[in-house]
Design a protein around this motif. Structure first.
Motif, mmCIF file in Angstrom:
data_model
loop_
_atom_site.group_PDB
_atom_site.id
_atom_site.type_symbol
_atom_site.label_atom_id
_atom_site.label_comp_id
_atom_site.label_asym_id
_atom_site.label_seq_id
_atom_site.Cartn_x
_atom_site.Cartn_y
_atom_site.Cartn_z
ATOM 1 N N ASP A 181 5.763 41.754 -12.266
ATOM 2 C CA ASP A 181 6.078 42.311 -13.589
ATOM 3 C C ASP A 181 4.873 42.128 -14.494
ATOM 4 O OD1 ASP A 181 6.287 39.857 -15.308
ATOM 5 O OD2 ASP A 181 7.870 39.359 -13.851
ATOM 6 N N GLY A 190 4.340 36.275 -17.830
ATOM 7 C CA GLY A 190 3.959 35.419 -16.697
ATOM 8 C C GLY A 190 4.621 34.052 -16.776
ATOM 9 N N VAL A 222 7.010 25.295 -10.117
ATOM 10 C CA VAL A 222 8.006 26.331 -10.384
ATOM 11 C C VAL A 222 9.026 26.481 -9.239
ATOM 12 C CG1 VAL A 222 6.850 28.390 -9.470
ATOM 13 C CG2 VAL A 222 8.166 28.549 -11.579
ATOM 14 N N THR A 278 19.110 27.911 -15.012
ATOM 15 C CA THR A 278 19.366 26.574 -14.456
ATOM 16 C C THR A 278 18.121 26.019 -13.778
ATOM 17 O OG1 THR A 278 20.096 27.571 -12.409
ATOM 18 C CG2 THR A 278 21.787 27.082 -14.020
ATOM 19 N N GLY A 279 17.180 26.898 -13.440
ATOM 20 C CA GLY A 279 15.976 26.423 -12.766
ATOM 21 C C GLY A 279 16.182 26.235 -11.283
#
Ligand SMILES: Nc1ncnc2c1ncn2[C@@H]1O[C@H](COP(=O)(O)OP(=O)(O)OP(=O)(O)O)[C@@H](O)[C@H]1O
Ligand SMILES: [Mg+2]
Length: 445
Positions: A403, A407, A416, A436-437
């Motif tokens: 996308d 970023g 991440v 929620t990650g």
């Protein structure tokens, strides 16, 4: 997420550059070479002095024996090859020699002053000579060729050089053999350490099945003590890894159990809230709002619980239901779903002309692409372009979701893919999403 194996340096050859063996062999050889050369030089110097002193003694004896048969009208002793004499006979200087002496050489000799010690002179045509001149009681000169010193000295030097070379070679070979034999246990230890460093310790139950052989873990030698310490260290590491594995298993089991147990009460809460909201027409407005919030929040919590349960299952038995899957279809469907869910982003698709089929688990694959697309939707502002590409590369199907939004924030980039890593939650809330990650952790798993 892939855990990179630490790069292991290649094992050097036993006599390779920079190895201890090489250094030991070279240093010992250099030391022996230095000592033998010094010894050779010292003995040669001593021999030179002895030979020269002998020559000087012969000069003295010859000059003293001026007239061996007592006839002072005849020249003195000429025994020995290459002897040149000048005696005073009847007030005249008379040169006698066993070889031809040029006039220049004779002039050179006559020009020498009298002295108690012999001197070296390079005579015309004849080479180096040692000469003793005396003028009392009358002028006498005796000269002997210096080759009587240099000849034996040269042969001695050649012999010494040959012996020195042989000695250096022998030292090199012997030291190399001794050093290689003595360091063999250390090389075996290195091989063991290399094997251990190649073990995938981040996986499995923490077993370290490699140990230094008992012969190399003998406390009587230095290397043996290293081997012993190494084995102790491996025991320790194995214990720590096993303890970690046990506690991880417990936590995983707990999360799996808790998520599983939470599913039913959550479903009940949602069910009752829905029932109450639908069943009564004249609910006050704030109660109706509260009930709809209870429904949506219990939906969110159910999704979270499902994610946790999924991760716990992937952890304990990461088995995939592999089968030939039409990847093109899965990608196409997932992007269509995303487009239906959100029309404010610009969704585009780049598919190859041929259908791509791969061995994959269709549900998991769908989930991976859906999670990436959900991120592109929730973590970028409206109007962002999201492109999904599929292509075949080196026997693999490669899906990428790109996308042109802001970023992944730099502060979470390194982690991440870890569980519960997410950027500023308030921003996502503002955009109306939930976070929620766990999404990328599931993708990685
Ligand atoms: N396409 C993206 N653009 C910007 N940031 C992103 C993007 N994808 C992920 N991130 C960042 O990475 C974080 C972690 O993503 P992840 O999918 O693991 O969790 P989440 O999306 O926050 O929650 P969940 O997916 O569990 O609902 C996100 O919170 C977001 O900050
Ligand atoms: Mg996500």
């Amino acid at each position: 997420m892939t855990l990179a194996n630490p790069t292991v340096p290649p094992t050097p050859s036993p006599m390779g550059k920079g190895t201890l063996s090489r250094q030991l062999v070279l240093r010992v050889t250099a030391l022996v070479a230095l000592l033998t050369v010094a010894l050779g030089l010292f003995t040669s110097l001593a021999s030179f002095q002895i030979l020269q002193r002998e020559l000087d003694d012969r000069l003295q004896t010859a000059i003293d024996r001026r007239f061996p048969d007592g006839d002072n009208r005849r020249p003195g002793d000429l025994t020995g090859s290459g002897v040149i004499r000048i005696d005073t006979i009847d007030g005249q200087k008379l040169l006698t020699s066993s070889l031809a002496v040029t006039d220049e050489a004779a002039q050179q000799l006559l020009a020498l002053p009298a002295s108690p010690d012999p001197v070296n002179v390079r005579l015309d045509d004849l080479g180096l000579y040692r000469v003793l001149v005396r003028d009392r009681p009358s002028y006498t000169l005796v000269a002997l060729p210096l080759s009587e010193v240099t000849k034996p000295l040269t042969s001695q030097l050649v012999m010494t050089a040959l012996l020195t070379a042989a000695m250096i070679l022998a030292t090199y070979l012997a030291t190399r053999r001794v050093v290689e034999t003595s360091l063999r246990p250390l090389n075996r230890l290195t091989a063991t350490a290399t094997q251990v460093s190649n073990l995938p310790l981040e996986r499995g139950e923490g077993q370290v099945p490699i140990r230094v052989a008992p012969a190399d873990a003998n406390p009587t030698s230095e290397v043996g003590r290293v081997g012993l310490a190494f084995n102790h260290m491996l025991d320790n590491v194995e214990g720590a890894l096993a303890a970690r594995h046990r506690s991880e298993t417990k936590v995983r089991q707990f999360v799996a159990d808790a998520s599983h147990e939470l599913r039913n009460p959550l479903a009940s809460i949602r069910g009752y809230a829905e029932l109450t909201r639908r069943g009564s027409d004249e609910l006050p407005e704030d109660s109706a709002y509260a009930l709809s919030r209870i429904e949506s929040e219990s939906d969110r919590m159910s999704a979270l619980v499902e994610d946790l349960l999924l991760l716990a299952r992937l952890d304990s038995q990461p088995t995939l239901d592999l089968q030939p899957v039409d990847v093109t279809e899965i990608v196409l469907n997932t992007v269509s779903d995303a487009r239906a869910a959100d029309s404010e982003h610009k969704w585009s698709l780049d598919l190859p002309e041929d259908v791509i089929t791969a061995m994959a688990d269709p549900h998991r694959l769908h989930q991976v692409v859906a999670n990436l697309l959900a991120n592109a939707r929730t973590h970028t502002p409206a109007g962002t372009a999201v492109e999904t590409t599929l292509r075949a590369a080196d026997g693999f199907a490669e899906v990428s979701v790109t996308d042109n939004g802001p970023g992944v924030p730099t502060e979470i980039q390194s982690s991440v893919f870890e569980r519960f890593t997410r950027a500023d939650v308030s921003r996502v809330r503002q955009q109306g999403g939930s976070s929620t990650g766990l999404g990328l952790a599931i993708v990685a798993a």
